[in-house]
Structures are given as C-alpha cells and as structure tokens.
Scaffold this motif. Sequence first.
Motif, PDB file in Angstrom:
ATOM      1  N   PRO A   1       4.355   6.779   5.629  1.00  0.00           N
ATOM      2  CA  PRO A   1       5.239   5.770   5.034  1.00  0.00           C
ATOM      3  C   PRO A   1       5.717   6.126   3.628  1.00  0.00           C
ATOM      4  N   VAL A   2       6.993   5.898   3.412  1.00  0.00           N
ATOM      5  CA  VAL A   2       7.668   6.174   2.143  1.00  0.00           C
ATOM      6  C   VAL A   2       8.516   4.961   1.784  1.00  0.00           C
ATOM      7  N   ALA A   3       8.680   4.703   0.504  1.00  0.00           N
ATOM      8  CA  ALA A   3       9.647   3.705   0.057  1.00  0.00           C
ATOM      9  C   ALA A   3      10.902   4.436  -0.384  1.00  0.00           C
TER      10      ALA A   3
ATOM     11  N   GLY B   1       0.788  -1.229   0.000  1.00  0.00           N
ATOM     12  CA  GLY B   1       0.000   0.000   0.000  1.00  0.00           C
ATOM     13  C   GLY B   1       0.820   1.280   0.000  1.00  0.00           C
ATOM     14  N   ILE B   2       2.071   1.206  -0.420  1.00  0.00           N
ATOM     15  CA  ILE B   2       2.925   2.395  -0.455  1.00  0.00           C
ATOM     16  C   ILE B   2       2.503   3.293  -1.620  1.00  0.00           C
ATOM     17  N   ARG B   3       2.446   4.598  -1.340  1.00  0.00           N
ATOM     18  CA  ARG B   3       2.053   5.574  -2.356  1.00  0.00           C
ATOM     19  C   ARG B   3       3.069   6.704  -2.488  1.00  0.00           C
ATOM     20  N   GLN B   4       4.189   6.603  -1.752  1.00  0.00           N
ATOM     21  CA  GLN B   4       5.232   7.626  -1.825  1.00  0.00           C
ATOM     22  C   GLN B   4       6.579   6.944  -2.003  1.00  0.00           C
TER      23      GLN B   4
ATOM     24  N   THR C   1       6.421  17.360  -2.525  1.00  0.00           N
ATOM     25  CA  THR C   1       5.955  16.204  -3.295  1.00  0.00           C
ATOM     26  C   THR C   1       5.502  15.048  -2.416  1.00  0.00           C
ATOM     27  N   ILE C   2       6.241  14.765  -1.352  1.00  0.00           N
ATOM     28  CA  ILE C   2       5.895  13.659  -0.465  1.00  0.00           C
ATOM     29  C   ILE C   2       5.852  14.145   0.982  1.00  0.00           C
TER      30      ILE C   2
ATOM     31  N   SER D   1       0.072   7.895  -6.742  1.00  0.00           N
ATOM     32  CA  SER D   1       1.426   7.743  -6.187  1.00  0.00           C
ATOM     33  C   SER D   1       2.281   8.971  -6.495  1.00  0.00           C
ATOM     34  N   ARG D   2       3.159   9.282  -5.549  1.00  0.00           N
ATOM     35  CA  ARG D   2       4.055  10.440  -5.672  1.00  0.00           C
ATOM     36  C   ARG D   2       5.494   9.955  -5.579  1.00  0.00           C
TER      37      ARG D   2
END
Length: 270
Positions: free
Chosen positions: A154-156, A71-74, A148-149, A99-100
């Motif tokens: 949560p971030v990848a 479920g990561i979107r950043q 942007t994020i 997603s960003r």
Amino acid sequence: MDIEQVPSGIDASRAHPARRYDYWLGGKDNFEADRESGRLVAAAFPTIRMSAIENRRFLHRAVRHLTEEAGIRQFLDIGAGLPSAGNVHEIAQEIAPESRVVYVDNDPIVLVHARALLNSSPEGRTAYLEADLNDPEHILGLAGVHETIDLSKPVALMLLAVFHFMVDDEAAHRIFRTLRERLAPGSYIVFSHATSDDLAGDPEEHRKVNNMSGIPFRVRTSAEVAEFMEGLELVEPGVSSLPHWRPNVPERERARPEDICMHGVVARIP
C-alpha cells in the motif's frame, strides 16, 4: 530570486505552477513571470493565497490521517512543488519515522531546492525526482521510485492541485487510471482540485483570466471530481470543500468554501 541565479535549463520567462504556488504561499523561489501570473489570477480571485494555504492544510490533515489511522508508510507525491514547511515526509516521519516518501515534479528548480533542503529521518527515506505527470508510465518506471518505495504494498498517492492543469478530460482520466491501476490494494489516493461549484462571478471571465495567466487551467465540478474516484472507497466526508475535510479548527474559524473554491477527497483502493 535573481535572474543570475537561474539554474541551467530553466526558462524564467514563463510562469510555472510550482513557482507560482510558491509565490502565493509567500515563498521566494519564483521569478517575475510567476509573480505576474499570480497577480493576474489574484486580481480576479482575491482569495487565491488563502486557497493555496488551505490546500496545504488539507495535505497535512490527510497525511496525518493516513499515517495515524490507516497505517500507511509509503507516499508518492506527484506535482509536489517547492519544499515548504510541513512537507509530507516531515508529517509522516514525525508519526512513523520509518515512512518513505518519493516527491516528483517537472520543474528543475524544484529538484535543486529539494536536494538541498529535504532530509529524511534515519529510519525512513526520501527521494525527489524530476518527471512529468503527463507521462505516468515513466514516473512508475523510475529507478528512484523503486529504490525508495515498494509499489506491491500500500502507498498513498498524493495528487494535490495538479489535475486542474490538465484541461483535456480524456487525457486526465487516462493518466489517473494508469496511476491507480499500478497501486496495490489498500493504497490511498489524496486528490484536490479547483472547483466551479463555489465560484462567484462570471465563469467565462475566470476562464479568460486563466488563459491570460500563461498556465492552462480547468476548473471542474465536485461531480466531475467524483468521476475520477469511481470504484474507490471514499474516506468520510468524501468529496468536500477543503476546509470541511476533517477540519481541526472550530467552524467559526474555518475558511468559507467560496473563498477557497477547491475540493478535496481521500479514497482507498479496495
């Protein structure tokens, strides 16, 4: 690329990792110094192009896993290199258009091409920033990152094929800790690194070639790669040869670890 086309501020006489990687992937955004460095490494390690391709495939599988299953979107991709097919935002936004993605690289030519080629989905957003991994605090403080994020969510963090250019272990671990400590719980780190575990031939000879290539380089064992991940939750199968990390092709079609000599890992920050 013709020397007349060199943007201001770029030293085309010195090899750069992003442009050399572009050369190995069959790109055209590189100079003779990059190609010469690439040929020198390829003479000692003939499957280097295959290794670069497998690193790209690992990125694709990792981003797809994180977007679909975690479920990561950043995404924050440091050492992103020159744009090529299957960029992080293309994969992530195909699955989740909102997603960003922030791309970071220290080669000005990367920024020139990225601004011209990278387009976000209407629902999401992308940014491409020029900065150096050796100064992680600067990266984390950039306005373009925060516009942007949201680092409180949560971030990848994507660190693919960049830490083997950090030959000083103490500095490498310090930089990694600085980035890791600024990420929110539930964030992930995607990491790939050249390894000596599967390397055939004389390690000293390989070190000499790397020194001659004009780009400092340091292979690490899988155990040394795992040290970066201490305290994190490793996504199965943990630290593994790139072709063996959640492969999507039959075993008979996978590259041999000794032809790739790179390990990858995806880890979650608890």
